[in-house]
Design an enzyme around this catalytic site. Structure first.
Site, PDB file in Angstrom:
ATOM      1  N   HIS A   1       0.834  -1.197   0.000  1.00 34.07           N
ATOM      2  CA  HIS A   1       0.000   0.000   0.000  1.00 34.07           C
ATOM      3  C   HIS A   1       0.869   1.247   0.000  1.00 34.07           C
ATOM      4  CE1 HIS A   1      -3.072  -2.912   1.236  1.00 34.07           C
ATOM      5  NE2 HIS A   1      -3.953  -2.029   0.825  1.00 34.07           N
TER       6      HIS A   1
ATOM      7  N   LYS B   1      -0.230   4.664   4.753  1.00 34.83           N
ATOM      8  CA  LYS B   1      -1.070   3.706   5.475  1.00 34.83           C
ATOM      9  C   LYS B   1      -0.461   3.428   6.844  1.00 34.83           C
ATOM     10  CE  LYS B   1      -3.500  -0.706   4.959  1.00 34.83           C
ATOM     11  NZ  LYS B   1      -4.787  -0.107   5.376  1.00 34.83           N
TER      12      LYS B   1
END
Length: 276
Positions: A162, A166
């Site tokens: 990600h 995050k």
């Protein structure tokens, strides 16, 4: 749009100032059969009292940003919640009071948070999923079935990547995939997961489910489930390139929840993918 529209299911968005919150609001506005019944931010946020469209840098939408979720929930039939674990459990109790469909895409939920969501499910429809996309939920069901077929002779590793911002790891989607793999084998993920290997770890446990989390750039979300057995490997995967797919899935869940019995559901229920 929004409260100016007379028909459609009234869907509220909490935490609307965030990137995902804004996408959720747009998805509601664009969805047939839905209307944006209200939006909230935390008390003291500079958006409070402003028109949502103008706050987002566009044309006015006729929807005022508020800071009291209970007031917004009172005129809604559903709420979309991709906030924080602490905020989500508060919203779940308010949604239960208002008998809303509470769609939860929040990640990083721990056992205490899940227990409070479970309690809310006695009074309202709670749809919770680590990922709201159709493709990921298909992958989840495939993972469950493949893991059940191959058994513990095949080692399972789940790799996710990600964007750099995050804050939780492994991702909610990775944990969802791991839980499906464990379920397919008749195991509990809490007993089988292995994370953060480093140094002299010893041999891999039979039946373990490993996780690796990568972070960098602006990656929306990539997941791979690797099943490695004698002489072969099977890889199942999903790549997301547009966050709006999560928002559209959340709206779909909100519409699906109308008229359902109170309880806890997930996107496999919404999409009719629940395995036997």
């Amino acid at each position: 749009m929004g409260d100016r529209a007379g028909g459609g299911v009234g869907i509220a968005v909490v935490g609307v100032a965030g990137r995902m919150g804004q996408m959720l609001a747009r998805a509601v506005i664009e969805a047939p059969g839905a209307r944006l019944s209200g939006v909230t931010v935390r008390p003291g946020h500079p958006w409070v009292g402003r028109d949502l469209g103008e706050a987002m840098g566009g044309a006015a939408l006729g929807v005022t940003v508020e800071d009291d979720p209970l007031e917004v929930f009172a005129r809604s039939q559903a709420a979309l919640d991709f906030t924080t674990p602490e905020a989500t459990v508060i919203h779940s109790e308010l949604a239960a009071q208002a008998r809303l469909t509470h769609v939860v895409g929040t990640t990083g939920l721990e056992a205490t948070h899940l227990a409070r969501l479970r309690a809310a499910g006695w009074h309202a429809v709670v749809v919770r999923a680590g990922n709201m996309s159709v493709g990921v939920n298909l992958l989840t069901e495939l993972t469950r079935r493949v893991a059940a077929t191959l058994g513990p002779e095949y080692d399972i590793e789940i790799i996710e990547m990600h964007h750099r911002h995050k804050v939780d790891a492994p991702s909610g989607t990775a944990l969802m995939l791991g839980a499906a793999a464990a379920e397919g084998r008749g195991d509990a993920l809490t007993e089988m997961s292995e994370r953060g290997r480093d140094g002299i770890t010893g041999a891999r446990r039979v039946g373990a489910i490993g996780f690796a989390s990568l972070r960098g750039g602006d990656v929306v979300g990539e997941h791979q489930v690797i099943l490695a057995g004698p002489g072969e490997r099977l890889t199942l995967g999903h790549i997301a390139t547009d966050r709006m797919l999560f928002a559209r899935g959340a709206v779909r869940a909100a519409l699906w929840g109308q008229g359902r019995e109170p309880g806890e559901y997930d996107m496999l229920d919404v999409l009719g993918l629940r395995g036997g």
